[in-house]
Design a protein around this motif. Structure first.
Motif, PDB file in Angstrom:
ATOM      1  N   ALA A  71     -12.181  43.483  40.760  1.00 19.21           N
ATOM      2  CA  ALA A  71     -12.235  42.036  40.531  1.00 19.21           C
ATOM      3  C   ALA A  71     -13.271  41.345  41.407  1.00 19.21           C
ATOM      4  O   ALA A  71     -13.635  40.194  41.146  1.00 19.21           O
ATOM      5  N   LEU A  72     -13.775  42.019  42.427  1.00 18.91           N
ATOM      6  CA  LEU A  72     -14.773  41.420  43.308  1.00 18.91           C
ATOM      7  C   LEU A  72     -16.168  41.407  42.694  1.00 18.91           C
ATOM      8  O   LEU A  72     -17.063  40.751  43.224  1.00 18.91           O
ATOM      9  N   ARG A  73     -16.366  42.132  41.589  1.00 17.92           N
ATOM     10  CA  ARG A  73     -17.703  42.303  41.044  1.00 17.92           C
ATOM     11  C   ARG A  73     -17.700  42.056  39.543  1.00 17.92           C
ATOM     12  O   ARG A  73     -16.712  42.318  38.853  1.00 17.92           O
ATOM     13  N   HIS A  74     -18.827  41.617  39.029  1.00 16.40           N
ATOM     14  CA  HIS A  74     -18.982  41.469  37.591  1.00 16.40           C
ATOM     15  C   HIS A  74     -18.831  42.842  36.938  1.00 16.40           C
ATOM     16  O   HIS A  74     -19.335  43.843  37.450  1.00 16.40           O
ATOM     17  N   PRO A  75     -18.131  42.930  35.799  1.00 19.24           N
ATOM     18  CA  PRO A  75     -17.910  44.247  35.183  1.00 19.24           C
ATOM     19  C   PRO A  75     -19.190  44.972  34.800  1.00 19.24           C
ATOM     20  O   PRO A  75     -19.230  46.215  34.822  1.00 19.24           O
ATOM     21  N   LEU A  76     -20.253  44.248  34.451  1.00 17.93           N
ATOM     22  CA  LEU A  76     -21.505  44.927  34.135  1.00 17.93           C
ATOM     23  C   LEU A  76     -22.121  45.575  35.371  1.00 17.93           C
ATOM     24  O   LEU A  76     -22.754  46.635  35.274  1.00 17.93           O
ATOM     25  N   LEU A  77     -21.944  44.959  36.529  1.00 17.98           N
ATOM     26  CA  LEU A  77     -22.415  45.558  37.766  1.00 17.98           C
ATOM     27  C   LEU A  77     -21.619  46.817  38.088  1.00 17.98           C
ATOM     28  O   LEU A  77     -22.187  47.864  38.426  1.00 17.98           O
ATOM     29  N   THR A  78     -20.295  46.719  37.971  1.00 15.80           N
ATOM     30  CA  THR A  78     -19.451  47.896  38.211  1.00 15.80           C
ATOM     31  C   THR A  78     -19.797  49.020  37.243  1.00 15.80           C
ATOM     32  O   THR A  78     -19.900  50.189  37.629  1.00 15.80           O
ATOM     33  N   ALA A  79     -19.975  48.672  35.977  1.00  7.84           N
ATOM     34  CA  ALA A  79     -20.307  49.680  34.975  1.00  7.84           C
ATOM     35  C   ALA A  79     -21.646  50.345  35.296  1.00  7.84           C
ATOM     36  O   ALA A  79     -21.781  51.568  35.195  1.00  7.84           O
ATOM     37  N   LYS A  80     -22.660  49.558  35.673  1.00  4.69           N
ATOM     38  CA  LYS A  80     -23.961  50.107  36.016  1.00  4.69           C
ATOM     39  C   LYS A  80     -23.859  51.096  37.169  1.00  4.69           C
ATOM     40  O   LYS A  80     -24.405  52.213  37.134  1.00  4.69           O
ATOM     41  N   GLN A  81     -23.142  50.711  38.213  1.00  3.61           N
ATOM     42  CA  GLN A  81     -23.040  51.554  39.401  1.00  3.61           C
ATOM     43  C   GLN A  81     -22.300  52.863  39.113  1.00  3.61           C
ATOM     44  O   GLN A  81     -22.777  53.951  39.442  1.00  3.61           O
ATOM     45  N   ALA A 112     -21.426  54.223  36.127  1.00  3.91           N
ATOM     46  CA  ALA A 112     -22.060  55.041  35.078  1.00  3.91           C
ATOM     47  C   ALA A 112     -23.161  55.891  35.679  1.00  3.91           C
ATOM     48  O   ALA A 112     -23.358  57.057  35.292  1.00  3.91           O
ATOM     49  N   THR A 113     -23.895  55.330  36.638  1.00  2.00           N
ATOM     50  CA  THR A 113     -24.949  56.089  37.298  1.00  2.00           C
ATOM     51  C   THR A 113     -24.363  57.236  38.109  1.00  2.00           C
ATOM     52  O   THR A 113     -24.901  58.352  38.109  1.00  2.00           O
TER      53      THR A 113
END
Length: 312
Positions: free
Chosen positions: A95-105, A107-108
């Motif tokens: 919840a501390l981060r935008h889901p697209l940021l979490t997904a990017k990190q 997924a990498t």
């Protein structure tokens, strides 16, 4: 067919709460962390895990410490020095981060590790952390619920994803690299009624927050009743501290010690309760003692653990 009960480990060094940190960890760093991850890889551990805190307020520093490695950076580093063991965030405060940021990190991480990520998420509990990052602490459960929905799509097979929710809205945004896994497992942490419900309805697994054995059956039954869809679901538990053999030093009154058969008999009770994987922690006075304990557990205790299934 009977299979072994899976076992994983929350890594030392990377989080140093006063509740569980061993004295030798205070001066340890990347070399020791790498040694433990490699030992887990060799000893058949299902996963190594890393915690998540961005910043600790002074009022909690005496209890929690301020050493909390970033899970994305840490798991990516350990992916490069291991070959088999899976990489678990236990837990990412999503919840501390935008889901697209979490997904990017993440997924990498999955891409670089060849598909070894398990994304563990939780609601978080440090109010000042949320305030500093501009996130409403009181609504963190609702934020996490929507984040989980968005992550499902963002970590799925499609390069371009959309999401229309109360908090986040975007359309046809592409992210590469994609995860290697067609389905990244998402395990939900926490033992409150809201967390258990969230795990049952939105997760692929449950990571309890240290529930004692006598509390697990009711929690697991709640999950069973709430789950309304098919699919693999992994029930976890955090086992008592362990020491394989008879220690020649004070390992604490709650620590399970003794011969491999005795330890396996005790830990095997988790399988009877409906647990699929246990997270183990070993008492130790040095990194060498810890890796020795892990090796003995893998060769002498683990073959005696049985359950209905193991992590794939």
């Amino acid at each position: 067919m009977t299979r072994r009960l899976a076992y994983g480990i929350q890594l030392p060094v990377q989080s140093q709460s006063r509740i569980y940190v061993e004295p030798w960890e205070l001066d340890a760093g990347a070399a020791e962390l790498t040694a433990v991850a490699r030992a887990a890889d060799e000893a058949g551990f299902a996963y190594v895990a890393c915690c998540d805190h961005v910043a600790i307020p002074r009022r909690l520093a005496d209890a929690m410490g301020t050493v909390w490695y970033d899970p994305v950076a840490t798991l990516a580093h350990l992916a490069a020095v291991t070959t088999r063991v899976r990489l678990l965030s236990h837990v990412a405060v999503a919840a501390l981060r935008h889901p697209l940021l979490t997904a990017k990190q993440y997924a990498t991480v999955d891409h670089l590790s060849g598909g070894r990520l398990i994304l563990g998420v939780g609601a978080g509990h440090v109010q000042e952390e949320f305030a500093a990052l501009g996130v409403d602490f009181a609504r963190r459960g609702a934020v996490l619920d929507e984040t989980l929905d968005a992550l499902r799509a963002a970590l799925g097979p499609d390069e371009f994803v959309s999401h229309q929710g109360e908090l986040y809205a975007y359309e046809d945004l592409g992210q590469r690299p994609r995860p290697v896994q067609a389905h990244v497992p998402v395990w939900v942490g926490g033992s409150s009624p809201a967390a258990v419900r969230r795990a049952a309805l939105k997760g692929d697994g449950w990571l309890p927050q240290g529930d004692p054995r006598d509390r697990l059956p009711a929690q697991i039954e709640t999950i069973r009743q709430l789950r309304s869809h098919d699919g693999e679901f992994t029930v976890g538990a955090i086992a008592e501290p362990l020491y394989v053999g008879e220690p020649g030093w004070d390992v604490g009154r709650r620590t399970l010690t003794g011969r491999p058969e005795a330890l396996a008999d005790s830990l095997g009770e988790y399988a009877e309760l409906g647990v699929d994987q246990i997270q183990v922690r070993f008492r130790s006075r040095s990194v060498d003692e810890l890796t020795d304990q892990m090796g003995m557990f893998g060769t002498e205790v683990a073959p005696l653990l049985t359950s209905v299934r193991q992590l794939s």
